[in-house]
Scaffold this active site. Structure first.
Site, short mmCIF file in Angstrom:
data_model
loop_
_atom_site.label_atom_id
_atom_site.label_comp_id
_atom_site.label_asym_id
_atom_site.label_seq_id
_atom_site.Cartn_x
_atom_site.Cartn_y
_atom_site.Cartn_z
N SER A 1 29.86 36.62 31.20
CA SER A 1 29.97 35.67 30.09
C SER A 1 28.64 35.60 29.36
CB SER A 1 30.36 34.28 30.61
OG SER A 1 30.21 33.29 29.61
N HIS B 1 57.31 31.10 43.25
CA HIS B 1 57.12 30.10 42.19
C HIS B 1 55.67 29.63 42.12
CE1 HIS B 1 61.53 29.80 41.88
NE2 HIS B 1 61.51 29.83 43.20
#
EC number: 4.3.2.2
Length: 431
Positions: free
Chosen positions: A262, A141
């Site tokens: 980037s 989870h």
């Protein structure tokens, strides 16, 4: 498929030139088969084999008039022959040629995909062995659960891809099939011996029963299998993306000299390769619906599947080939930060050993519920106060009366989670 996500070897298989060459080979093999039955003179077949040529541009020019690609093709080929041209397409219907040749082209694509899969599996096997005992945090989870090893994670990927390879081998038996049974599949104007000869020489099986077409459940199964393979890759790629998060940073895709992450942020080193694989898997999966919708053709045939397949089959095979090669390189060159893996194990104050403490108390005679009720409050307190879990355990006399220091040392020893790694690797066939 656009060139950006294509490799030349696979793209060349889906060119018009290769498609027409496959059609021509089917036509010539059919002539050879007729000759063996005594229906076409051997000398004519020899001339067809030696002289018949494909001219894609000319065939497409003729198609502007005929509005039928196979008729245009046979007329173009006939232009390269003499009187023997009359035997080209003898007794055949267009789909005898098109479907059988398509299966032959798919077979060529499958040979490349098979090599791709085998190389990827080999890389996963090596990675598993390299990091067999490299401890890292297992997460359920998205939350720290118990330690595992990076090698076990790679072994999991390895066994999944082995299953995918077996599925691929099975679907090849379904898709690498030809048919030359005539207009509605009854062999009314062509004996089964022609089909048997052509398929044997192309390395295809002959469909036991067909209509004018091969049945499209075969192609649906094929595309679905390729989609499952791509989805396994996506699953692995998503794992890399998660493990490369700044807060985790347990692995990182190789970052080449001069590479930019980037346009705005010079510090960025992004998992763009794995993100790319995720997108490619989405594209391949998207074609599964198309493949399934091609199955219910009308009666003995219609051509509603044809336009879809001309787009779908090149796209899924080219995209999978590209994805397998790119992701294999990503995994092979993956940077693994073993120190960060160990540091992340310690981030949760030792809470990951709560089950070990629970089981130790049960082994000392406590009922499971009583043991659980002793351990859980300490775990919650550790979370809330950021106090080491072991400290809280050692401060509880009702626990230390049962568990000695040596017992606790064993409970909090991460190497306990290596005990069955050898067994897992043996079961995976990695020894």
């Amino acid at each position: 498929m656009i060139e950006r996500y294509s490799r030349e070897e696979m793209s060349n298989i889906w060119t018009d030139q290769n498609r027409y060459e496959a059609w021509l080979e089917v036509e010539i093999l059919a002539c050879e088969a007729w000759s063996k039955l005594g229906d076409i003179p051997a000398e004519d077949v020899k001339k067809i084999r030696e002289n018949a040529k494909v001219d894609v541009a000319r065939a497409q020019e003729i198609e502007q008039e005929t509005r039928h690609d196979v008729v245009a093709f046979t007329r173009q080929v006939s232009e390269t022959l003499g009187e023997e041209r009359k035997w080209v397409h003898y007794g055949l219907t267009s789909t005898d040629v098109v479907d059988t040749a398509l299966s032959y082209v798919i077979k060529q694509a499958n040979e490349i995909i098979k090599k791709d899969l085998e190389r990827f599996i080999d890389v996963l096997a090596q990675k598993a062995k390299d990091y067999k005992y490299t401890l890292m945090m297992g997460r359920t989870h998205g939350v720290h659960a118990e330690p595992t090893t990076f090698g076990v994670k790679m072994a999991l990927w390895y066994t999944e891809m082995k299953r995918n390879l077996e599925r691929f081998k099975q679907v090849r038996k379904e898709i690498e099939v030809g048919k030359m049974s005539g207009a509605v599949g009854t062999f009314a104007n062509i004996p089964p011996e022609i089909e048997a000869y052509v398929c044997e020489h192309l390395g295809l099986d002959a469909a036991p029963v067909s209509t004018q077409t091969l049945q499209r459940d075969r192609h649906a199964y094929y595309v679905a299998t390729l989609a499952l393979i791509s989805t396994s890759m996506e699953k692995f790629a998503v794992e890399i993306r998660n493990l490369q998060k700044t807060e985790t940073r347990e692995v990182e895709e190789a970052f080449a000299k001069g590479q930019k992450g980037s346009s705005a942020m010079p510090h960025k080193r992004n998992p763009i390769g794995s993100e790319n694989i995720t997108g490619i898997a989405r594209v391949i999966r998207g074609y599964v619906t198309t493949a399934y919708e091609n199955v219910p053709l009308w009666h003995e045939r219609d051509i509603s599947h044809s336009s879809a397949e001309r787009i779908m089959l090149p796209d899924v095979t080219i995209a999978l080939d590209y994805g397998l090669n790119r992701f294999t390189n990503i995994v092979e060159r993956l940077t693994v930060f073993e120190d960060n893996m160990l540091a992340n194990i310690d981030k949760t104050f030792g809470l990951i050993y709560s089950q070990r403490v629970l089981l130790a108390l049960i082994n000392k005679g406590l009922a499971r519920e009583a043991a659980y009720d002793k351990v859980q409050p300490k775990a919650m307190e550790s979370w809330e106060t950021k106090t080491p879990f072991r400290t809280l355990i050692e401060e509880d006399a009702t626990i230390t009366d049962l568990l000695t220091k040596e017992d606790l040392d064993e409970c909090f020893n991460p190497k306990h989670h290596l005990n069955q790694v050898d067994t897992i690797f043996q079961r995976a066939g990695l020894e």
